[in-house]
Design a protein around this motif. Structure first.
Motif, PDB file in Angstrom:
ATOM      1  N   ASN A  21       0.825  -1.203   0.000  1.00 26.89           N
ATOM      2  CA  ASN A  21       0.000   0.000   0.000  1.00 26.89           C
ATOM      3  C   ASN A  21       0.859   1.253   0.000  1.00 26.89           C
ATOM      4  O   ASN A  21       1.466   1.610   0.992  1.00 26.89           O
ATOM      5  CB  ASN A  21      -0.936   0.007   1.210  1.00 26.89           C
ATOM      6  N   HIS A  22       0.927   1.900  -1.133  1.00 22.79           N
ATOM      7  CA  HIS A  22       1.475   3.251  -1.222  1.00 22.79           C
ATOM      8  C   HIS A  22       0.569   4.025  -2.173  1.00 22.79           C
ATOM      9  O   HIS A  22       0.561   3.792  -3.369  1.00 22.79           O
ATOM     10  CB  HIS A  22       2.953   3.324  -1.657  1.00 22.79           C
ATOM     11  N   ASP A  23      -0.254   4.876  -1.549  1.00 27.83           N
ATOM     12  CA  ASP A  23      -1.304   5.614  -2.257  1.00 27.83           C
ATOM     13  C   ASP A  23      -2.274   4.670  -2.950  1.00 27.83           C
ATOM     14  O   ASP A  23      -2.693   4.896  -4.078  1.00 27.83           O
ATOM     15  CB  ASP A  23      -0.702   6.615  -3.247  1.00 27.83           C
ATOM     16  N   GLY A  24      -2.610   3.571  -2.295  1.00 24.49           N
ATOM     17  CA  GLY A  24      -3.506   2.550  -2.823  1.00 24.49           C
ATOM     18  C   GLY A  24      -2.779   1.229  -2.912  1.00 24.49           C
ATOM     19  O   GLY A  24      -1.553   1.161  -2.788  1.00 24.49           O
ATOM     20  N   CYS A  25      -3.529   0.159  -3.109  1.00 26.04           N
ATOM     21  CA  CYS A  25      -2.934  -1.179  -3.166  1.00 26.04           C
ATOM     22  C   CYS A  25      -2.278  -1.403  -4.518  1.00 26.04           C
ATOM     23  O   CYS A  25      -2.923  -1.314  -5.565  1.00 26.04           O
ATOM     24  CB  CYS A  25      -4.005  -2.235  -2.923  1.00 26.04           C
ATOM     25  N   THR A  26      -0.986  -1.687  -4.490  1.00 26.38           N
ATOM     26  CA  THR A  26      -0.228  -1.854  -5.731  1.00 26.38           C
ATOM     27  C   THR A  26       0.077  -3.314  -6.065  1.00 26.38           C
ATOM     28  O   THR A  26       0.829  -3.595  -6.985  1.00 26.38           O
ATOM     29  CB  THR A  26       1.096  -1.062  -5.674  1.00 26.38           C
ATOM     30  N   ALA A  27      -0.523  -4.253  -5.312  1.00 28.76           N
ATOM     31  CA  ALA A  27      -0.403  -5.666  -5.676  1.00 28.76           C
ATOM     32  C   ALA A  27      -1.185  -5.869  -6.971  1.00 28.76           C
ATOM     33  O   ALA A  27      -2.165  -5.170  -7.226  1.00 28.76           O
ATOM     34  CB  ALA A  27      -0.981  -6.554  -4.579  1.00 28.76           C
ATOM     35  N   PHE A  28      -0.795  -6.826  -7.795  1.00 28.41           N
ATOM     36  CA  PHE A  28      -1.555  -7.102  -9.007  1.00 28.41           C
ATOM     37  C   PHE A  28      -2.923  -7.673  -8.648  1.00 28.41           C
ATOM     38  O   PHE A  28      -3.945  -7.293  -9.205  1.00 28.41           O
ATOM     39  CB  PHE A  28      -0.794  -8.064  -9.917  1.00 28.41           C
ATOM     40  N   ALA A  29      -2.952  -8.612  -7.691  1.00 27.56           N
ATOM     41  CA  ALA A  29      -4.196  -9.212  -7.222  1.00 27.56           C
ATOM     42  C   ALA A  29      -4.021  -9.616  -5.764  1.00 27.56           C
ATOM     43  O   ALA A  29      -2.913  -9.907  -5.335  1.00 27.56           O
ATOM     44  CB  ALA A  29      -4.572 -10.428  -8.065  1.00 27.56           C
ATOM     45  N   ILE A  30      -5.116  -9.618  -5.014  1.00 29.28           N
ATOM     46  CA  ILE A  30      -5.074 -10.022  -3.614  1.00 29.28           C
ATOM     47  C   ILE A  30      -5.976 -11.231  -3.402  1.00 29.28           C
ATOM     48  O   ILE A  30      -6.851 -11.516  -4.220  1.00 29.28           O
ATOM     49  CB  ILE A  30      -5.482  -8.884  -2.661  1.00 29.28           C
ATOM     50  N   THR A  31      -5.751 -11.919  -2.280  1.00 22.29           N
ATOM     51  CA  THR A  31      -6.597 -13.028  -1.859  1.00 22.29           C
ATOM     52  C   THR A  31      -7.232 -12.663  -0.529  1.00 22.29           C
ATOM     53  O   THR A  31      -6.542 -12.176   0.373  1.00 22.29           O
ATOM     54  CB  THR A  31      -5.773 -14.323  -1.702  1.00 22.29           C
ATOM     55  N   VAL A  43       1.301  -7.675   3.749  1.00 19.26           N
ATOM     56  CA  VAL A  43       2.698  -7.867   4.145  1.00 19.26           C
ATOM     57  C   VAL A  43       3.054  -6.753   5.108  1.00 19.26           C
ATOM     58  O   VAL A  43       3.088  -5.583   4.727  1.00 19.26           O
ATOM     59  CB  VAL A  43       3.647  -7.822   2.914  1.00 19.26           C
ATOM     60  N   ASP A  44       3.307  -7.095   6.362  1.00 17.57           N
ATOM     61  CA  ASP A  44       3.675  -6.108   7.371  1.00 17.57           C
ATOM     62  C   ASP A  44       5.134  -5.741   7.159  1.00 17.57           C
ATOM     63  O   ASP A  44       6.034  -6.410   7.668  1.00 17.57           O
ATOM     64  CB  ASP A  44       3.458  -6.678   8.771  1.00 17.57           C
ATOM     65  N   SER A  45       5.355  -4.703   6.363  1.00 23.52           N
ATOM     66  CA  SER A  45       6.720  -4.372   5.966  1.00 23.52           C
ATOM     67  C   SER A  45       6.829  -2.911   5.551  1.00 23.52           C
ATOM     68  O   SER A  45       5.891  -2.357   4.974  1.00 23.52           O
ATOM     69  CB  SER A  45       7.134  -5.257   4.784  1.00 23.52           C
ATOM     70  N   SER A  46       7.984  -2.341   5.807  1.00 21.88           N
ATOM     71  CA  SER A  46       8.257  -1.000   5.284  1.00 21.88           C
ATOM     72  C   SER A  46       8.820  -1.081   3.865  1.00 21.88           C
ATOM     73  O   SER A  46       8.932  -0.072   3.185  1.00 21.88           O
ATOM     74  CB  SER A  46       9.235  -0.266   6.203  1.00 21.88           C
ATOM     75  N   GLU A  47       9.173  -2.293   3.434  1.00 18.14           N
ATOM     76  CA  GLU A  47       9.608  -2.493   2.042  1.00 18.14           C
ATOM     77  C   GLU A  47       8.432  -2.214   1.127  1.00 18.14           C
ATOM     78  O   GLU A  47       7.296  -2.568   1.420  1.00 18.14           O
ATOM     79  CB  GLU A  47      10.067  -3.931   1.821  1.00 18.14           C
ATOM     80  N   LYS A  48       8.691  -1.604   0.006  1.00 18.92           N
ATOM     81  CA  LYS A  48       7.620  -1.290  -0.936  1.00 18.92           C
ATOM     82  C   LYS A  48       7.617  -2.322  -2.046  1.00 18.92           C
ATOM     83  O   LYS A  48       8.598  -2.532  -2.740  1.00 18.92           O
ATOM     84  CB  LYS A  48       7.799   0.113  -1.526  1.00 18.92           C
ATOM     85  N   GLY A  49       6.486  -2.995  -2.210  1.00 21.06           N
ATOM     86  CA  GLY A  49       6.335  -4.000  -3.241  1.00 21.06           C
ATOM     87  C   GLY A  49       5.227  -3.614  -4.194  1.00 21.06           C
ATOM     88  O   GLY A  49       4.602  -2.580  -4.068  1.00 21.06           O
ATOM     89  N   GLY A  50       4.980  -4.461  -5.151  1.00 24.64           N
ATOM     90  CA  GLY A  50       3.857  -4.264  -6.052  1.00 24.64           C
ATOM     91  C   GLY A  50       4.241  -3.723  -7.398  1.00 24.64           C
ATOM     92  O   GLY A  50       5.405  -3.690  -7.786  1.00 24.64           O
ATOM     93  N   MET A  51       3.218  -3.295  -8.111  1.00 24.33           N
ATOM     94  CA  MET A  51       3.340  -2.884  -9.503  1.00 24.33           C
ATOM     95  C   MET A  51       3.685  -1.405  -9.675  1.00 24.33           C
ATOM     96  O   MET A  51       3.872  -0.957 -10.787  1.00 24.33           O
ATOM     97  CB  MET A  51       2.028  -3.177 -10.240  1.00 24.33           C
ATOM     98  N   GLY A  52       3.714  -0.638  -8.581  1.00 25.89           N
ATOM     99  CA  GLY A  52       4.063   0.773  -8.677  1.00 25.89           C
ATOM    100  C   GLY A  52       2.878   1.700  -8.856  1.00 25.89           C
ATOM    101  O   GLY A  52       3.014   2.901  -8.759  1.00 25.89           O
ATOM    102  N   GLN A  53       1.724   1.152  -9.148  1.00 28.73           N
ATOM    103  CA  GLN A  53       0.509   1.960  -9.237  1.00 28.73           C
ATOM    104  C   GLN A  53      -0.649   1.175  -8.637  1.00 28.73           C
ATOM    105  O   GLN A  53      -0.609  -0.045  -8.573  1.00 28.73           O
ATOM    106  CB  GLN A  53       0.206   2.349 -10.678  1.00 28.73           C
ATOM    107  N   ALA A  54      -1.677   1.886  -8.204  1.00 29.08           N
ATOM    108  CA  ALA A  54      -2.814   1.241  -7.541  1.00 29.08           C
ATOM    109  C   ALA A  54      -3.721   0.570  -8.570  1.00 29.08           C
ATOM    110  O   ALA A  54      -4.578   1.200  -9.168  1.00 29.08           O
ATOM    111  CB  ALA A  54      -3.594   2.265  -6.729  1.00 29.08           C
ATOM    112  N   ILE A  55      -3.480  -0.736  -8.791  1.00 33.59           N
ATOM    113  CA  ILE A  55      -4.235  -1.494  -9.795  1.00 33.59           C
ATOM    114  C   ILE A  55      -4.814  -2.789  -9.246  1.00 33.59           C
ATOM    115  O   ILE A  55      -5.332  -3.605  -9.997  1.00 33.59           O
ATOM    116  CB  ILE A  55      -3.340  -1.848 -10.996  1.00 33.59           C
ATOM    117  N   ALA A  56      -4.736  -3.012  -7.953  1.00 33.99           N
ATOM    118  CA  ALA A  56      -5.074  -4.311  -7.368  1.00 33.99           C
ATOM    119  C   ALA A  56      -6.503  -4.754  -7.664  1.00 33.99           C
ATOM    120  O   ALA A  56      -7.423  -3.947  -7.723  1.00 33.99           O
ATOM    121  CB  ALA A  56      -4.856  -4.277  -5.866  1.00 33.99           C
ATOM    122  N   GLN A  57      -6.629  -6.064  -7.821  1.00 35.55           N
ATOM    123  CA  GLN A  57      -7.907  -6.709  -8.047  1.00 35.55           C
ATOM    124  C   GLN A  57      -8.043  -7.858  -7.046  1.00 35.55           C
ATOM    125  O   GLN A  57      -7.068  -8.258  -6.435  1.00 35.55           O
ATOM    126  CB  GLN A  57      -7.956  -7.274  -9.461  1.00 35.55           C
TER     127      GLN A  57
END
Length: 96
Positions: A21-31, A43-57
């Motif tokens: 989550n950085h300005d929205g969920c940036t995972a491609f898809a969630i369960t 993911v309880d983390s300060s590491e930034k993951g995901g696609m870089g934009q809020a596109i999660a489904q």
């Protein structure tokens, strides 16, 4: 031939402690999990993951007792994820 259904979007996620989550969920898809509608992708983390934009489904939902669930797939238009206790939960969940 079976047509692919469009997966519901994660409209908002207010769980700021998640690495996706950085300005929205940036995972491609969630369960969405089975026990309390928790976001299993959290993911309880300060590491930034995901696609870089809020596109999660919503890729999968284990809450068969939700009125938006059919065959373990979410059929809501969109969902909202937020804090519920100390977990990230699907706040769109409605018991059928």
């Amino acid at each position: 031939m079976t047509q692919m259904m469009e997966m519901p979007r994660v409209q908002t996620c207010t769980v700021t402690g998640c690495g996706y989550n950085h300005d929205g969920c940036t995972a491609f898809a969630i369960t969405i999990g089975k026990s309390s509608s928790e976001c299993d992708t959290f993911v309880d983390s300060s590491e930034k993951g995901g696609m870089g934009q809020a596109i999660a489904q919503v890729g999968a939902c284990k809450r068969a007792d939700c009125k938006h669930n059919a065959d373990l797939e979410c059929h809501a238009t969109a969902i909202v994820v937020g804090l519920s206790g100390d977990t990230a939960d699907c706040l769109t969940y409605e018991h059928q």
